[in-house]
Design a protein around this motif. Structure first.
Motif, mmCIF file in Angstrom:
data_model
loop_
_atom_site.group_PDB
_atom_site.id
_atom_site.type_symbol
_atom_site.label_atom_id
_atom_site.label_comp_id
_atom_site.label_asym_id
_atom_site.label_seq_id
_atom_site.Cartn_x
_atom_site.Cartn_y
_atom_site.Cartn_z
ATOM 1 N N UNK A 225 -34.175 -1.538 -34.103
ATOM 2 C CA UNK A 225 -34.693 0.348 -34.091
ATOM 3 C C UNK A 225 -33.579 0.980 -33.701
ATOM 4 N N UNK A 226 -33.225 1.333 -33.389
ATOM 5 C CA UNK A 226 -31.924 2.419 -32.625
ATOM 6 C C UNK A 226 -32.662 3.567 -31.981
ATOM 7 N N UNK A 227 -32.733 3.640 -31.229
ATOM 8 C CA UNK A 227 -33.279 4.531 -30.308
ATOM 9 C C UNK A 227 -32.226 6.267 -30.532
ATOM 10 N N UNK A 228 -33.205 7.350 -30.701
ATOM 11 C CA UNK A 228 -32.333 8.522 -30.855
ATOM 12 C C UNK A 228 -33.479 9.647 -30.792
ATOM 13 N N UNK A 229 -32.267 10.506 -29.384
ATOM 14 C CA UNK A 229 -33.429 11.705 -29.317
ATOM 15 C C UNK A 229 -32.946 12.487 -29.645
ATOM 16 N N UNK A 230 -33.460 13.648 -31.086
ATOM 17 C CA UNK A 230 -33.191 14.899 -31.280
ATOM 18 C C UNK A 230 -33.311 15.705 -29.967
ATOM 19 N N UNK A 231 -32.585 17.183 -29.828
ATOM 20 C CA UNK A 231 -32.740 18.421 -28.865
ATOM 21 C C UNK A 231 -32.200 19.323 -29.645
ATOM 22 N N UNK A 232 -33.302 20.299 -29.671
ATOM 23 C CA UNK A 232 -33.416 21.722 -29.584
ATOM 24 C C UNK A 232 -33.021 22.764 -29.249
ATOM 25 N N UNK A 233 -32.421 23.406 -29.231
ATOM 26 C CA UNK A 233 -31.664 24.498 -28.110
ATOM 27 C C UNK A 233 -30.776 24.177 -27.127
ATOM 28 N N UNK A 234 -30.109 23.227 -27.822
ATOM 29 C CA UNK A 234 -29.554 23.144 -26.375
ATOM 30 C C UNK A 234 -27.912 23.794 -26.455
ATOM 31 N N UNK A 235 -27.580 23.438 -24.849
ATOM 32 C CA UNK A 235 -26.829 24.834 -24.541
ATOM 33 C C UNK A 235 -25.108 23.587 -24.995
ATOM 34 N N UNK A 236 -24.287 24.261 -25.268
ATOM 35 C CA UNK A 236 -23.287 23.072 -24.501
ATOM 36 C C UNK A 236 -21.706 23.852 -24.764
ATOM 37 N N UNK A 237 -20.670 23.316 -23.774
ATOM 38 C CA UNK A 237 -19.830 24.262 -22.874
ATOM 39 C C UNK A 237 -18.318 23.401 -24.214
ATOM 40 N N UNK A 238 -17.898 24.195 -25.379
ATOM 41 C CA UNK A 238 -16.882 23.119 -25.656
ATOM 42 C C UNK A 238 -15.797 24.505 -25.794
ATOM 43 N N UNK A 239 -14.756 23.219 -24.607
ATOM 44 C CA UNK A 239 -13.167 23.529 -24.745
ATOM 45 C C UNK A 239 -12.394 23.494 -25.535
ATOM 46 N N UNK A 240 -11.082 23.922 -25.466
ATOM 47 C CA UNK A 240 -10.159 23.686 -26.393
ATOM 48 C C UNK A 240 -9.338 22.061 -26.147
ATOM 49 N N UNK A 241 -9.206 21.900 -24.868
ATOM 50 C CA UNK A 241 -8.919 21.064 -24.329
ATOM 51 C C UNK A 241 -9.718 20.002 -23.524
ATOM 52 N N UNK A 242 -9.532 18.874 -23.354
ATOM 53 C CA UNK A 242 -9.962 17.690 -22.467
ATOM 54 C C UNK A 242 -9.395 18.100 -20.720
ATOM 55 N N UNK A 243 -8.566 19.445 -20.453
ATOM 56 C CA UNK A 243 -8.288 19.000 -19.133
ATOM 57 C C UNK A 243 -8.861 20.748 -18.949
ATOM 58 N N UNK A 244 -9.272 21.285 -19.606
ATOM 59 C CA UNK A 244 -9.745 22.603 -18.925
ATOM 60 C C UNK A 244 -11.448 22.152 -18.696
ATOM 61 N N UNK A 245 -12.311 21.267 -19.793
ATOM 62 C CA UNK A 245 -13.060 20.682 -19.186
ATOM 63 C C UNK A 245 -13.711 19.997 -17.890
ATOM 64 N N UNK A 246 -12.230 19.320 -17.028
ATOM 65 C CA UNK A 246 -11.784 19.013 -16.068
ATOM 66 C C UNK A 246 -12.122 19.956 -14.964
ATOM 67 N N UNK A 247 -11.033 20.794 -15.524
ATOM 68 C CA UNK A 247 -10.987 22.354 -14.031
ATOM 69 C C UNK A 247 -12.320 22.668 -14.217
ATOM 70 N N UNK A 248 -13.620 22.920 -15.339
ATOM 71 C CA UNK A 248 -14.685 23.516 -14.859
ATOM 72 C C UNK A 248 -15.669 22.620 -14.314
ATOM 73 N N UNK A 249 -15.621 21.726 -14.430
ATOM 74 C CA UNK A 249 -16.137 20.552 -13.351
ATOM 75 C C UNK A 249 -16.317 19.886 -11.766
#
Length: 77
Positions: free
Chosen positions: A11-35
């Motif tokens: 068995x491979x353990x898997x977790x499923x989460x509901x109502x999760x908030x994600x930030x999806x950026x246009x590129x990786x550089x913007x994600x770095x800037x946000x972090x």
């Protein structure tokens, strides 16, 4: 090249989460800037991919406000 498959009962353990908030950026550089933003980074739990950040539960409104303050125009879906 062969790929090993898990045994029939493995068995491979898997977790499923509901109502999760994600930030999806246009590129990786913007994600770095946000972090790099100390205020925003405290509301980010982790990085799921180069362009996807996981937001701490209950912090959606403060994240949206901080993104707007930084000059971004987040779209909430």
């Amino acid at each position: 090249m062969s790929i090993d498959k898990p045994a029939g009962n493995a068995r491979i353990p898997v977790k499923l989460h509901r109502r999760v908030c994600l930030i999806h950026t246009e590129d990786a550089l913007l994600a770095e800037e946000l972090l790099a933003s100390k205020k925003l980074a405290q509301d980010v739990v982790g990085r799921l991919a180069d362009r996807v950040l996981l937001v701490r539960p209950g912090r959606v409104e403060s994240v949206v406000q901080e993104l707007q303050r930084m000059g971004h125009t987040p779209s909430v879906k």
